[in-house]
Each structure stands twice: as structure tokens, then as C-alpha cells.
Write an enzyme that holds these catalytic residues in place. Structure first.
Site, PDB file in Angstrom:
ATOM      1  N   ASP A 177      39.062  42.007  50.739  1.00  0.00           N
ATOM      2  CA  ASP A 177      38.179  42.838  49.908  1.00  0.00           C
ATOM      3  C   ASP A 177      38.699  44.285  49.821  1.00  0.00           C
ATOM      4  OD1 ASP A 177      36.022  43.666  48.490  1.00  0.00           O
ATOM      5  OD2 ASP A 177      34.514  43.158  49.991  1.00  0.00           O
ATOM      6  N   TRP A 234      38.160  32.460  48.465  1.00  0.00           N
ATOM      7  CA  TRP A 234      37.039  32.487  47.515  1.00  0.00           C
ATOM      8  C   TRP A 234      35.753  32.733  48.289  1.00  0.00           C
ATOM      9  CZ3 TRP A 234      37.168  30.656  42.144  1.00  0.00           C
ATOM     10  CH2 TRP A 234      35.911  30.582  41.548  1.00  0.00           C
ATOM     11  N   ASP A 235      35.211  33.948  48.167  1.00  0.00           N
ATOM     12  CA  ASP A 235      34.072  34.323  49.000  1.00  0.00           C
ATOM     13  C   ASP A 235      32.757  34.253  48.231  1.00  0.00           C
ATOM     14  OD1 ASP A 235      32.798  35.221  51.282  1.00  0.00           O
ATOM     15  OD2 ASP A 235      34.171  36.883  51.616  1.00  0.00           O
ATOM     16  N   CYS A 267      34.920  30.381  51.491  1.00  0.00           N
ATOM     17  CA  CYS A 267      34.303  31.291  52.458  1.00  0.00           C
ATOM     18  C   CYS A 267      32.945  31.709  51.902  1.00  0.00           C
ATOM     19  CB  CYS A 267      35.200  32.522  52.625  1.00  0.00           C
ATOM     20  SG  CYS A 267      34.501  33.828  53.648  1.00  0.00           S
ATOM     21  N   ASP A 316      32.389  34.503  60.384  1.00  0.00           N
ATOM     22  CA  ASP A 316      32.738  35.921  60.457  1.00  0.00           C
ATOM     23  C   ASP A 316      32.767  36.393  61.901  1.00  0.00           C
ATOM     24  OD1 ASP A 316      33.245  36.455  57.852  1.00  0.00           O
ATOM     25  OD2 ASP A 316      31.317  37.400  57.405  1.00  0.00           O
TER      26      ASP A 316
HETATM   27  C1  GLA Z   1      32.874  38.154  53.990  1.00  0.00           C
HETATM   28  C2  GLA Z   1      33.996  37.358  54.611  1.00  0.00           C
HETATM   29  C3  GLA Z   1      34.909  38.265  55.384  1.00  0.00           C
HETATM   30  C4  GLA Z   1      35.457  39.327  54.455  1.00  0.00           C
HETATM   31  C5  GLA Z   1      34.314  40.082  53.806  1.00  0.00           C
HETATM   32  C6  GLA Z   1      34.829  41.033  52.742  1.00  0.00           C
HETATM   33  O1  GLA Z   1      32.014  38.648  54.958  1.00  0.00           O
HETATM   34  O2  GLA Z   1      33.501  36.327  55.408  1.00  0.00           O
HETATM   35  O3  GLA Z   1      35.961  37.527  55.965  1.00  0.00           O
HETATM   36  O4  GLA Z   1      36.269  38.728  53.487  1.00  0.00           O
HETATM   37  O5  GLA Z   1      33.395  39.209  53.189  1.00  0.00           O
HETATM   38  O6  GLA Z   1      33.820  41.735  52.121  1.00  0.00           O
END
Ligand code: GLA
Length: 731
Positions: free
Chosen positions: A363, A473-474, A522, A544
Site C-alpha cells: 500500500d 489483492w486486498d 488478502c 495481519d
Molecule cells: C491490510 C493487509 C496488510 C497491508 C495493509 C495495507 O491490512 O492485510 O498486509 O497490505 O492492508 O494497507
């Protein structure tokens, strides 16, 4: 094999490990007779007549003592004399919600069928039984699909309803699968948790008021895995029957078990009716997500083995299915939003030098994204951070011999974004109601095909221009105030399910356009670690929470269902950013080597000694990678129970074994300091790599390996064993 006995009207679905038996009664009701260990014949026509249960409700079809409530109905309807929890409820044009489906016929297809627009197992060698039932009064056709995967003994079930009448109906509830099981002292198994605490294995007593495992978050969720099981209460790793169901789906779900007055259990899984209803017009058909049913005769290990194999061999697809996953370095816990090209290039250079294979830009690379409050939707590179653009940055990374990976969160939109100024109507939500923000973001309305097309086009361009080898891909918030500005009033309650259908459409188009790109799923960690997305993306960021100690139970739970190759595990900084715990680099490495391995810390800030440890870890992981990612997993018993965890991987060719042990707290005068292995060959000899020690398999299993005696917390040890050829035994 699937057989049908014309005389007794019994269906028998069998593999060498499992039988599933149903019978069509003279009335046309489909009943469930058996689900368990393989039966050779399954001539169970005496079962229904031998049922002795009181019933206080009316006779059905005017036949004396023919009481549905007594019977193990396979897929029970609402609105008849079976007053237990139904598997489906339909609302008809006349306002009634009574259904009465009777058997018409069946067919057997020589492959595993799946719902058309939803993910499921794919196996050309499977077989599918399709049973057709009709509600004559309302002109509705129901088809029950039973797909048999002979190679894993798993059963795939889903249901379709087709409106063959002239009036529309409303589907209020439609389970993907329902089974009735006699309560022979069963326990409920499931996985619960929360953000940074996913997949905690749970077992609980059954109660007559019933239990529900569900998600109403528009995502399968960190809180509950779409899974439910009933186990013999004496079960353990290698003992006890377990009957499990999971849903191959990424949105809301409900799994439940209810116990009726005679103790029979009804276990179901499917879409969550609290946030679902579907208008089915004349001529239309609706299909449920698929459910995976697993019967294990011998406890948790066998159940896990069937799930892992079914997922790895028949759900994961594409070029990466059997490809070793690269060791990665991720920028997130190293720099968060504070990205700067020159520093990232140094970071990547150092990583390449240590043997890392993939650099992931997380990010913060786009729009004005200096924190989480803006720019989702504005997928243009931030030129302050990357003055020559993303393509040029990616080329520099690749020139170092690294692959290039990129973080994206396509389903989201920030209020502070150009996309929102252009398309306020693309925000998911009920018109006239507030749209709650979470992490300062809203969700895009994926029920709208224009939004889906926009996402496919946008990300096609980005992936091409940046030359990505990997995509993370979050999805970082749940759905709230669910509704759509695109859908008509009478379809508002279809939004949550249509959202997931839109998502699957987008990821299907993107993943097939980039078959060589490795996609990682993700959702704030494991918030959508489910079989639905595993069909499109072969790996998932497990949690996380990167603390090695908390990861023990998260990874243990996850690995009960999902293959190690699908489980992303990283070494992060100490003190850990989520809980402040201090652990050694060695312990962090051993725990992260349980899945597909990577680093997520600022390696530029490490000492020379620490870098050397990392270099050795990477070298070691490359040796054991095939065994970990595609071998068979066994959990080992430890003398210290909850204070220690141990696991073992055997390579597919049985030649290599990796054993890992972690002791949480140090204790004085502890019991046995040996670790007995399992899953290896008792007659073979194994050398402990890096030593001259050779031990026979039976000794390793009965007497075990000696664990070091240390006086500190969070201790970990690992062994790599290599099977010796016949003539090379112990000297
Ligand atoms: C989520 C993901 C993290 C990271 C953050 C970025 O929390 O699980 O690994 O990529 O977003 O904002």
C-alpha cells in the site's frame, strides 16, 4: 461409484473411504440413510421402516403413521408436518411459503459438475448424481447435485431451483447442503477468531437449541470460517469419525446444527438468509454456492488431509498450482506508507543479495496515499514517490533479478478520490441511508456490471504497464448498510450475493488474462481466507498478526483446511508491531517456514549478523521448499500440550522430512524433552542433515528426537531428515 437400485430406489455414492446413501420413498420424499465409512452393498431399505420415534404431528398424504417429522429427510422443506429446521424457504406469488417437492428422476454425469458462475472443485474423473424434484402445485423444479471426487472421497453438493411456472417467486432461504446425523455423542467443531486472530480451532458440546456459525459481514470473515463439523466426542488427531462441511464461497454464510427431540442432528451450510433473498422470475434458475462434504474415519489428521488435498489438487488451478512459490520481501511492515524510490531500491538490492526472489510493493504507491484516508480508486502512481513511474521502478527491480509484485485494493473507494467525484453512484449502500466509513473507505458496488468492467480495464492496464509477476489483492473492510443504487427495489436483498458474483466475475477475467501472474488473496489478513477465493488465487495472506507465537494457533487452524502452499507466512520485526513481543530471528524463521515464506521488515536496519541469519534461513528454505509447500503435514504430540507446538512435513516422494518444534514459555523441570515423529517410514533410516546422526524410522517414531534444553521463552528448533538408500544404513 454412484449406483441406483431400481427396486428399493436407493442411491449409493461410494469411494473406498466413504459411502453416502439416500432412498426415495413411495411418496417421492428423498430421505437420507447413511454417511460414513464405506459400505459394500448399502441395501439399507429396512432402515426407514425400523425407525421408532414418537411424533405428535399429523400424518402425511393421508397415510396413517406416515410422519415426516420422524424421517431423516434429505433436504427438508418448510410448510409440512416436518417441524424441524428446514433447508429452504420459498415465498410464492400468493403470499404462502409452503413447498412440497417430490422425486421425479435422476441422471449421472461422468464428471464433477460445478455451479456455472461460482467456484468449486474441478475433476474430470469425478461423477455427479443429479436428482430432480418438482413442486407440482407451484411449478418449480429443484435439482440436487452430488459430485463425487473419488480421489479424495470428498462430496460436492449444490442445489438449483428453476421457475417453470408463470409467476415469480422469492427465494428466502436455500442451503447448499443439509444432512441428518444420529447423535451418537457428537461434538461441534468450528473455527472462530477475529482480525489478527483468525482460525482458532474450537470444539463445543451440542445443545438442543442449536448452534449457528455465520458471517453477516459480506465476507467470509476473520470471525468464522465457512465450516462446520460433527465429531465423535472422543476424537483426537488420529481417532474418531468426523463429518465436515465447508462452503466454497467468500460472502455471508450460515452453518448450523440443530438437535431435535429425539437427538437426531441436522447440519446445514449455505447462504445466510438474514442478508439474502432472491426474486426468481418465470423461466429463471438460481444456483447455490457449492458445499464440500468430508467424512474422516480417523480423526483430525485425516479430515485435514482430505480438505488440503481437495483444495490443492482440485480447487487451485492454473500455472502456479504446483509451482514453488517465491520467497518474498514485502514493504508494508518495513515502511508502511512512507515509500521512497531510492530507499526501496536499496532495500530491494539488499534483499536480492540475501537470496530473496520477489519484491512486493504494498500500500501507498498511488494517488495521494500517505495514510489510509485517501485515494482508493485513483490507481495512478504517485510521482513524488516514484518520479519515473511504476514501469520504470519495476524494471529496476527486475534488473536486480527479482520478480515484481504489487498491492491493490480494487473493490474500494475513498471519499477523498477522483473516482468518487466522477461516480458517487458507484458506492455500495442503501439510497437515503448513511454509508458508514471504515478505515476511511467505502466499497464499490460490484452488483453493477459497469463497475466490474471498469475494474477489469483499470487493472489490466496497471498490471501490464507495471509488468507485475505477483498481485496482492486486498479487501480491508466489511460491507455495511448493504444495498445498491444500481439494483431495483425488489432486488435490494440480492445485493450481498450479487456483490460476490461480481467479484468472482472480475477476478476470473483478470486471473485468466494474466495466467503467469501469481495472485495472492488478502482481506486485512485472513478475512476472506476461504475456498471460494482459493479457486481464483492460489495463495492467501494468512493474518495481519505476524507475531511468531500468535501465529502458531492461527497457522495450525488454517493448515487444518488449507494447503501450506496457500498460506502466506512472513518474518517481521521484533518487537512485533501487533503485540510488542520480542522473539529471536530463529524462532520467527522457523514459524514462518510453515507456509510460503517471506520477510516483511526493514532489512536495511538489521545488523550484519542478522543479515547472515536471514541468508542462511533463505538457503535452508530453498532446500525444504518443495517438501513444505507440496508435502504432507502432520501435527506432532508434545509433552507440554498448549505450551509447545510441533509439526512435520514429509515430501511427496517420502525422501525428505522437516520437523519443527516451538516451546512458548520456558519452564523449570519440564517433562520429557523428546519429540516423537509420525508419518515417516518405520523401516527406513534417516540422516539428520548437517550431522552424522542416522536413526531408524521406528526409533524416531517411538523414542523421538532430543529437544535442546534452553532457559528462555519462545524457543524453536527444526530438523531436516533425509531418507537413506537401502544400503546406506547406520554405521
Ligand atoms: C491490510 C493487509 C496488510 C497491508 C495493509 C495495507 O491490512 O492485510 O498486509 O497490505 O492492508 O494497507
Amino acid at each position: 461409484m454412484i449406483t441406483f437400485n431400481q427396486k428399493t430406489r436407493i442411491f449409493h455414492l461410494s469411494t473406498s473411504q466413504m459411502s453416502y446413501v439416500m432412498q426415495v420413498l413411495p411418496s417421492g420424499h428423498l430421505t437420507h440413510l447413511y454417511w460414513g465409512d464405506e459400505l459394500k452393498d448399502a441395501a439399507l431399505d429396512y432402515l426407514i421402516t425400523e425407525i421408532k420415534r414418537a411424533s405428535y404431528v399429523a400424518d402425511t398424504d393421508g397415510i396413517k403413521e406416515f410422519k415426516l417429522e420422524r424421517l431423516p429427510i434429505e433436504y427438508p422443506a418448510y410448510g409440512n408436518s416436518d417441524l424441524r429446521k428446514p433447508a429452504f424457504v420459498l415465498e410464492h406469488a400468493d403470499g404462502s411459503n409452503i413447498s412440497d417437492f417430490r422425486y421425479v428422476d435422476f441422471e449421472i454425469q461422468p464428471k464433477l459438475l460445478k455451479p456455472n458462475n461460482l467456484p468449486s472443485l474441478v475433476d474430470e474423473k469425478g461423477e455427479t448424481l443429479i436428482i430432480t424434484l418438482i413442486d407440482n402445485v407451484k411449478q418449480l423444479k429443484m435439482q440436487q447435485y452430488y459430485g463425487l471426487n473419488h480421489q479424495t472421497a470428498a462430496l460436492v453438493r449444490f442445489v438449483t431451483i428453476e421457475n417453470i411456472g408463470i409467476e415469480s417467486i422469492q427465494i428466502s432461504e436455500l442451503s447448499s447442503a443439509c444432512v441428518q446425523i444420529d447423535n451418537t455423542n457428537q461434538q461441534l467443531l468450528h473455527f472462530s477468531g477475529g482480525w489478527a486472530r483468525e482460525m482458532q480451532f474450537q470444539q463445543s458440546e451440542l445443545t438442543q437449541n442449536g448452534q449457528i456459525i455465520e458471517s453477516l459481514r459480506g465476507q467470509s470473515s476473520h470471525e468464522h470460517q465457512p465450516f462446520i463439523a460433527l465429531a465423535d466426542s472422543q476424537f483426537n488427531e488420529n481417532y474418531g469419525e468426523i463429518r465436515a462441511m465447508s462452503l466454497i464461497y467468500s460472502g455471508d454464510f450460515r452453518a448450523s446444527v440443530t438437535m431435535e427431540m429425539h437427538d437426531a442432528l441436522r447440519m446445514q451450510i449455505g447462504l445466510n438468509p438474514a442478508q439474502f433473498s432472491w426474486r426468481l422470475e418465470a423461466g429463471e434458475k438460481f444456483e447455490t454456492p457449492a458445499a464440500l462434504l468430508v467424512y474422516a474415519k480417523n480423526g483430525l489428521h485425516e479430515m485435514g488431509q482430505i480438505f488440503r488435498t481437495s483444495h490443492q489438487r482440485f480447487l487451485v488451478r492454473g500455472n502456479h498450482q504446483w509451482q514453488e512459490r517465491p520467497i518474498l520481501i514485502n514493504s508494508w511492515e518495513a515502511f508502511y506508507f512512507d515509500l521512497e524510490e531510492a530507499r526501496l531500491l536499496d532495500f530491494a538490492k539488499e534483499s536480492a543479495d540475501l537470496g530473496i526472489e520477489l519484491f512486493v510493493l504494498d500500500d501507498g504507491w498511488f494517488g495521494r496515499r500517505d495514510n489510509a484516508s485517501s485515494s482508493l480508486g485513483d490507481w495512478q502512481v504517485n510521482l513524488r514517490k516514484f518520479p519515473n513511474g511504476l514501469g520504470s521502478f519495476s524494471q529496476k527491480i527486475k534488473a536486480m533479478g527479482l520478480k515484481f509484485g504489487l498491492w491493490v485494493e480494487p473493490e474500494m473507494i475513498s471519499p477523498d478520490s477522483l473516482l468518487y467525484q466522477q461516480h458517487p453512484e458507484w458506492v455500495l449502500g442503501t439510497p437515503g441511508r448513511q454509508h458508514s466509513l471504515s478505515r476511511d473507505q467505502w466499497v464499490l458496488d460490484l452488483t453493477n456490471p459497469d463497475v466490474c468492467d471498469y475494474l477489469v480495464e483499470t487493472f489490466m492496464t496497471i498490471f501490464k504497464e507495471a509488468g507485475v509477476d505477483y498481485v496482492k489483492w486486498d479487501f480491508n473492510r466489511s460491507l455495511t448498510e448493504i444495498g445498491s443504487q444500481f439494483l431495483p427495489k425488489f432486488r435490494q436483498r440480492e445485493t450481498a450475493h450479487r456483490y460476490i458474483l461480481g467479484l468472482y466475475d472480475v477476478v476470473e477475467r483478470l486471473t485468466s488474462a494474466f495466467p503467469d501472474v501469481l495472485f495472492e488473496n488478502c482481506a486485512g489478513g485472513g478475512g476472506r481466507f476461504d475456498a471460494g477465493l482459493t479457486y481464483y488465487m492460489p495463495q492467501t495472506w494468512t493474518s495481519d498478526d505476524t507475531d511468531a507465537i500468535e501465529r502458531l494457533s492461527i497457522q495450525e487452524g488454517t493448515s487444518m483446511l488449507y494447503p501450506s502452499a496457500s498460506m502466506g507466512c512472513h518474518v517481521s520485526a521484533s518487537p512485533n508491531h501487533q503485540n510488542g513481543r520480542l522473539t529471536s530471528l530463529k524462532t520467527r524463521g522457523i514459524v514462518a517456514m510453515q507456509g510460503n515464506f517471506g520477510y516483511e521488515l526493514d532489512i536495511l536496519a538489521l545488523t550484519i549478523e542478522e543479515k547472515e541469519i536471514i541468508r542462511q534461513q533463505i538457503k535452508f528454505y530453498k532446500q525444504i521448499r518443495q517438501t513444505i509447500q507440496f508435502g504432507e503435514l502432520y501435527r506432532l504430540k508434545t509433552a507440554q500440550r498448549e505450551n509447545a507446538k510441533a509439526w512435520l512435513y514429509v515430501s511427496a516422494d517420502f525422501q525428505e522430512v522437516v520437523v519443527s518444534y516451538v516451546q512458548i514459555l520456558s519452564r523449570a523441570n519440564t517433562p520429557s524433552k523428546r519429540l516423537c515423529l509420525t508419518g515417516i517410514d518405520s523401516d527406513c533410516y534417516y540422516q539428520i542433515a548437517g550431522t552424522d546422526v542416522i536413526r531408524r524410522g521406528d526409533e524416531l517414531m517411538q523414542i523421538g528426537l532430543a529437544i535442546n534444553d534452553v532457559k528462555h521463552d519462545f524457543f524453536a528448533q527444526t530438523w531436516y531428515l533425509i531418507r537413506q538408500s537401502e544400503n546406506k544404513k547406520r554405521n
